[in-house]
Design a protein around this motif. Structure first.
Motif, PDB file in Angstrom:
ATOM      1  N   SER A  12      -5.391   0.834  -2.777  1.00 35.06           N
ATOM      2  CA  SER A  12      -6.150   0.015  -1.882  1.00 35.06           C
ATOM      3  C   SER A  12      -7.364   0.361  -1.901  1.00 35.06           C
ATOM      4  O   SER A  12      -8.326   0.385  -0.974  1.00 35.06           O
ATOM      5  N   PHE A  18       0.355  -3.468  -0.733  1.00 29.45           N
ATOM      6  CA  PHE A  18      -0.825  -2.384  -0.625  1.00 29.45           C
ATOM      7  C   PHE A  18      -0.286  -1.445   0.610  1.00 29.45           C
ATOM      8  O   PHE A  18       0.561  -1.842   1.396  1.00 29.45           O
ATOM      9  N   PRO A  40      -7.093  -3.107   1.442  1.00 31.57           N
ATOM     10  CA  PRO A  40      -8.077  -2.560   0.413  1.00 31.57           C
ATOM     11  C   PRO A  40      -9.158  -2.425   0.927  1.00 31.57           C
ATOM     12  O   PRO A  40      -9.885  -3.677   1.672  1.00 31.57           O
TER      13      PRO A  40
END
Length: 273
Positions: free
Chosen positions: A191, A223, A227
């Motif tokens: 991430s 993820f 992110p």
């Protein structure tokens, strides 16, 4: 290539030798000057990125970058010649620079009186820098953003899982997603996304585009959480290439920038006093 052989001989150990870093990316060239001090690579001076489009422009852009970086370098010191090149992953195959790109570097070296002593791959150099600065292996996607391509490199706990090149479309988000899908990883994607090129204004636009994405909408990607998207500044690339080159030559573990010419870039005569 073993760069240790390019260190000063023992008889010259009391003299500081200076080296060039020359970064060549699609559309951009940047230069820096560094030296080794103990276990540190010290960045003395560096230029902003200079643009180039066609091969005929590369030597001129490199010359402009070198000329910009050398401003303020004391006349009493010998100008660097030995050069570590920073190149993109697409220029390299099986640990060697591809022939068509090696010929470009040879022309640059011949025209500008540079002595090539090695090269580093930009995403790997950036990973090395992050580890040195943060104390832990890089777990991230490193993204080179260029006019016609995106170069996407995947690091998991410091290990390079691979690099892929995606042709640019109208949507940078779709391009990044396409590149990530190609890796075929089943585990969650790190991430953290690091962006770099020679134009930080464009990088901020890409950063904002990626931050607006709801990645959960793309079922092909997973993820752990949204992110974090960061920009690698131009000077950090110089730090990365210089640190990587210095680490190949000596027991160098960190990098620092000298504050100013007047208080840090001392002449050899001053250092002997």
């Amino acid at each position: 290539m073993d760069l240790k052989k390019f260190l000063p001989k023992k008889d010259d150990a009391d003299k500081k030798e200076y080296f060039w870093s020359l970064i060549v990316e699609p559309g951009w060239v940047q230069a820096g000057i560094w030296r080794i001090e103990g276990e540190k690579a010290q960045i003395v001076l560096y230029s902003p990125p200079f643009s180039w489009e066609v091969e005929e422009d590369l030597v001129t852009a490199a010359d402009n970058a070198l000329s910009s970086a050398i401003q303020g370098f004391p006349d009493s010191l010998a100008e660097p010649q030995k050069t570590v090149f920073g190149v993109t992953s697409s220029w390299v195959s099986e640990g060697q620079i591809k022939a068509e790109y090696l010929s470009k570097i040879k022309v640059v070296c011949s025209e500008l009186s540079l002595t090539p002593i090695g090269f580093v791959v930009l995403p790997e150099a950036i990973a090395h820098l992050i580890k040195a600065e943060e104390g832990s292996p890089l777990n991230a996607v490193v993204l080179g953003v260029y006019k016609e391509i995106l170069e996407i490199t995947f690091f998991k706990l410091g290990s390079l899982l691979g690099t892929t090149e995606v042709s640019r479309s109208v949507s940078v988000v779709d391009d990044v997603a396409e590149g990530l899908v190609r890796f075929g990883v089943k585990d969650p994607i790190p991430s953290r996304i690091l962006l770099y090129n020679g134009r930080e204004g464009e990088l901020e636009e890409v950063r904002q585009s990626l931050l607006r994405v709801n990645w959960e909408d793309d079922t092909r990607l997973r993820f752990l959480h949204t992110p974090k998207v960061e920009i690698i500044e131009a000077r950090e690339k110089i730090f990365a290439v210089s640190l990587a080159g210095a680490s190949e030559m000596a027991s160098v573990t960190s990098v620092e920038s000298l504050k100013t010419e007047s208080d840090s870039l001392k002449t050899e005569e001053e250092e002997k006093e």
